[in-house]
Write an enzyme that holds these catalytic residues in place. Structure first.
Site, PDB file in Angstrom:
ATOM      1  N   GLU A 478       0.827  -1.201   0.000  1.00  0.00           N
ATOM      2  CA  GLU A 478       0.000   0.000   0.000  1.00  0.00           C
ATOM      3  C   GLU A 478       0.867   1.259   0.000  1.00  0.00           C
ATOM      4  O   GLU A 478       0.490   2.282  -0.599  1.00  0.00           O
ATOM      5  CB  GLU A 478      -0.953  -0.005   1.194  1.00  0.00           C
ATOM      6  CG  GLU A 478      -1.960  -1.144   1.177  1.00  0.00           C
ATOM      7  CD  GLU A 478      -2.738  -1.253  -0.126  1.00  0.00           C
ATOM      8  OE1 GLU A 478      -2.975  -0.210  -0.780  1.00  0.00           O
ATOM      9  OE2 GLU A 478      -3.106  -2.384  -0.505  1.00  0.00           O
ATOM     10  N   HIS A 481       1.676   2.087  -3.504  1.00  0.00           N
ATOM     11  CA  HIS A 481       0.602   2.882  -4.101  1.00  0.00           C
ATOM     12  C   HIS A 481       0.701   4.340  -3.644  1.00  0.00           C
ATOM     13  O   HIS A 481       0.514   5.274  -4.435  1.00  0.00           O
ATOM     14  CB  HIS A 481      -0.759   2.329  -3.679  1.00  0.00           C
ATOM     15  CG  HIS A 481      -1.218   1.126  -4.427  1.00  0.00           C
ATOM     16  ND1 HIS A 481      -1.243   1.064  -5.806  1.00  0.00           N
ATOM     17  CD2 HIS A 481      -1.730  -0.062  -3.978  1.00  0.00           C
ATOM     18  CE1 HIS A 481      -1.733  -0.113  -6.182  1.00  0.00           C
ATOM     19  NE2 HIS A 481      -2.030  -0.807  -5.097  1.00  0.00           N
TER      20      HIS A 481
END
Length: 686
Positions: A478, A481
């Site tokens: 994550e 991202h």
């Protein structure tokens, strides 16, 4: 309602800080979104009313700038409904789903607006007519034109009306789907009141279970919830097979209960509406429609990848199963004993201990959450020069959320990063990245505000959350991202950050996972949370040796979900019973018993809480081909932080957004197209 009454009407973008979360109430959103939609319509009317011919500046750049207020308010809305919802906010979400969909249908089916956009698009490569367009501007023309066409801009009359109606129905249904899954996840608890129910559970599992009970006001009795970071270790360690089965059935049964929260009919309706949506746009099925705007482009390429990996994983799984059977025989069970889905993780953990001397109970104390966050930040600094400065003076939407200002090596501000790491009942499951503000330079510099959401189990009071190696990979994934959003350096909002083709968007995230497994990173940051002892070299060696064990199991579970997704969205007949359809597809593929799949249709939020991954769950595997090949460049360089490669990585993979066609962006970084061999080798499938 004015700004003095409605905090959402304040232009918090102008301050460069965060929304006034403490002042926001569910009842503020209806008014604020209504006014923001009206403002957006007025901005678009000004574009279409221009008397001069359409050009890039007066049409495409203007369209890209439009809707800033709507973007600002809706980003707060969608982040709160995912991360900190409430019954009142869910009611507003249901109420606004159709009007918001109707607004965007009206935008993208505006004939006068589309005519101007198409005029610029058609002339984008005619140097005598458009000599001033940069490559990024031509890319924006292509992407905006595709957005309009794929949203029904060429439909008119009854077909256009039907398409708009479909989008409103889909918005309502996908909202209900996600809320139903959250209901089932937040309602289930499995109490463990006595030592008899707690047998086999390490202290870290019991501590997380006690904390889960405390957060729900259930006293001191430990409870198992459907948070992945709690139920997976429970299935791995509990010696109570009956309780493992009970927990597993609740986990896989989310969304499949008769009554108000049953998703079976919702799945049927969504699939039917998507099929009609694709037909209106001239596609044979929804899979063809979705893939037309991806790197893969065609179903045949997706199926070729899934089929190849599936066939390679089957014999690898047979070898893993044999090891599980050996563990069962060692435990005095018959060799022909069935391995049910609620058994697989339990026996796999026994194999890890017996064959690799690895035990999460032994590993997790070396992976406290604060240290792993520091490791991710350090990797971002060593690769890209970023620093993450705590901003405790900025209030987020929940006390769990940490706020950081992101700065370049020279001290220049990049934006803000919000880290929301813990599971709670009002937060949807899974892990994701989102944004409150996108980076762009169209109409003034806009700095990104990026969020990472995880669902880790909290530790006992006074103790940090302890992560498994899988949790650490999720954290880094994550964060990858997040870096994609924070490092964006483009001019136009439509091309910013993660606004890229779906099978490219997982490349920056999955690529960053490789640094989570780097021995040098672990030597610096994996330290026992109580003693400060560095992780032993022998343990690092055992982690590396065991890395491929379980990969066949995980590969088949992932591929099974991707196969069901593709099959459902290319099906030529209506899927009247999604449960029966899923079972038929998996049986035809020969999914081995006891394995299961990552997501069943009835709770598959990637597919049915929105359309982002519909006929697109394959993208994680597609992107893994890219990320494994990309990291191989660092392996070849002999340095995971090679400065030259890191600079190229930032420029072409993390910073370029969708300003460059993704295949070309990858070739600019790697010097060639990606090769599949590193991915297969990493999964142990060669």
């Amino acid at each position: 309602m004015d700004a003095a009454v409605n905090p959402l009407l304040i232009d918090w973008d102008a301050t460069g800080e965060l929304p006034p979360f403490a002042q926001v109430r569910p009842e503020h959103f209806g008014t604020a979104l209504g006014l923001a939609m009206a403002e957006h319509r007025a901005e678009l009317a000004q574009i279409t009313a221009r008397p001069e011919p359409a050009d890039f500046a007066n049409t495409l750049a203007a369209f890209d700038r439009s809707g800033a207020a709507l973007q600002r308010v809706s980003s707060v809305f969608y982040n709160l409904t995912a991360s900190a919802t409430s019954p009142a906010l869910q009611a507003v979400q249901r109420e606004l789903a159709a009007p918001l969909a109707a607004h965007f249908s009206a935008v993208y089916q505006d004939a006068a607006l589309f005519a101007r956009i198409e005029a610029v698009y058609q002339q984008r490569d005619q140097s005598d007519l458009r000599p001033d367009l940069t490559p990024e501007q031509r890319r924006l023309a292509e992407r905006l034109h595709a957005d309009f066409v794929r949203s029904g801009a060429r439909l008119s009359g009854a077909a256009g009306d039907e398409f708009a109606s479909l989008m409103q129905q889909l918005a309502t249904l996908t909202t209900a789907f996600g809320q139903n899954v959250l209901h089932d996840e937040s309602e289930f608890v499995l109490p463990l009141p006595t030592p008899a129910e707690q047998t086999g559970l390490p202290e870290f599992v019991l501590a997380a279970a006690r904390q889960a009970a405390a957060e729900r006001g259930l006293g001191e009795t430990p409870v198992v919830t459907l948070s992945r970071s709690l139920i997976v270790p429970f299935l791995s360690y509990s010696t109570r097979r009956d309780l493992r089965e009970q927990a597993w059935r609740a986990w896989v049964g989310r969304g499949e209960h008769p009554g108000a929260h049953d998703n079976r009919d919702i799945v049927r309706q969504i699939l039917a509406l998507r099929s009609r949506q694709a037909a209106l746009l001239g596609y044979a099925n929804y899979a063809d429609y979705n893939l037309a705007d991806t790197m893969a482009q065609r179903r045949e390429r997706v199926w070729a990848l899934l089929d190849d990996v599936w066939q390679r994983a089957l014999p690898a799984l047979a070898r893993e199963r044999a090891m599980l059977v050996g563990a069962m025989v060692d435990a005095a069970l018959p060799a022909d004993s069935a391995i049910e889905p609620w058994d697989w993780r339990f026996w796999a953990e026994k194999v890890r201990v017996a064959h690799y001397a690895l035990d999460d109970a032994e590993l997790k104390p070396f992976f406290p959450l604060p240290a792993m966050v520091a490791a991710a930040f350090d990797c971002a600094q060593r690769l890209f020069g970023l620093r993450f400065v705590p901003r405790d003076d900025l209030l987020a939407y929940h006390p769990d959320v940490r706020v950081y200002e992101v700065r370049e090596a020279d001290g220049a501000s990049v934006g803000h990063f919000l880290h929301d790491n813990f599971s709670r009942p009002a937060k949807r499951s899974g892990a994701w990245m989102s944004s409150l503000r996108l980076q762009h330079g169209n109409g003034g510099l806009s700095q990104p505000v990026v969020l990472n959401n995880n669902n880790f189990a909290k530790g006992a009071p006074g103790q940090p959350a302890l992560l498994s190696p899988d949790d650490v990979r999720t954290l880094f994934h994550e964060f990858g991202h997040g870096l994609h959003g924070m490092l964006s350096q483009v001019r136009y909002r439509r091309l910013s950050g993660t606004n890229v083709l779906r099978d490219f968007v997982e490349l920056p995230s999955q690529l960053f996972e490789h640094w989570a497994e780097d021995p040098g990173v672990m030597r610096r940051f994996a330290r026992h949370w109580q003693t400060g002892q560095a992780i032993p070299e022998a343990m690092l060696e055992r982690i590396a040796a065991a890395r491929q064990f379980g990969q066949a199991y995980e590969t088949l579970r992932y591929c099974a979900s991707a196969i069901v997704d593709m099959a459902a969205h290319e099906c030529k007949v209506a899927v009247d019973d999604p449960v029966a359809f899923e079972q038929t597809v998996l049986a035809s593929r020969g999914l081995p018993p006891g394995v299961g799949l990552n997501h069943r249709l009835v709770h598959f939020q990637h597919l049915f809480s929105g359309s982002g991954y519909a006929a697109g769950y394959y993208v994680y595997l597609w992107a893994e081909v890219l990320d494994a090949d990309a990291f191989e460049a660092f392996v070849e360089a002999g340095d995971p932080f090679d400065p030259g490669l890191a600079g190229q990585l930032r420029r072409w993979i993390y910073a370029s957004g969708d300003s460059v066609e993704p295949g070309q962006a990858y070739r600019n970084f790697r010097g060639r197209d990606a090769q599949i061999t590193p991915m297969l080798r990493g999964r142990g499938l060669l």
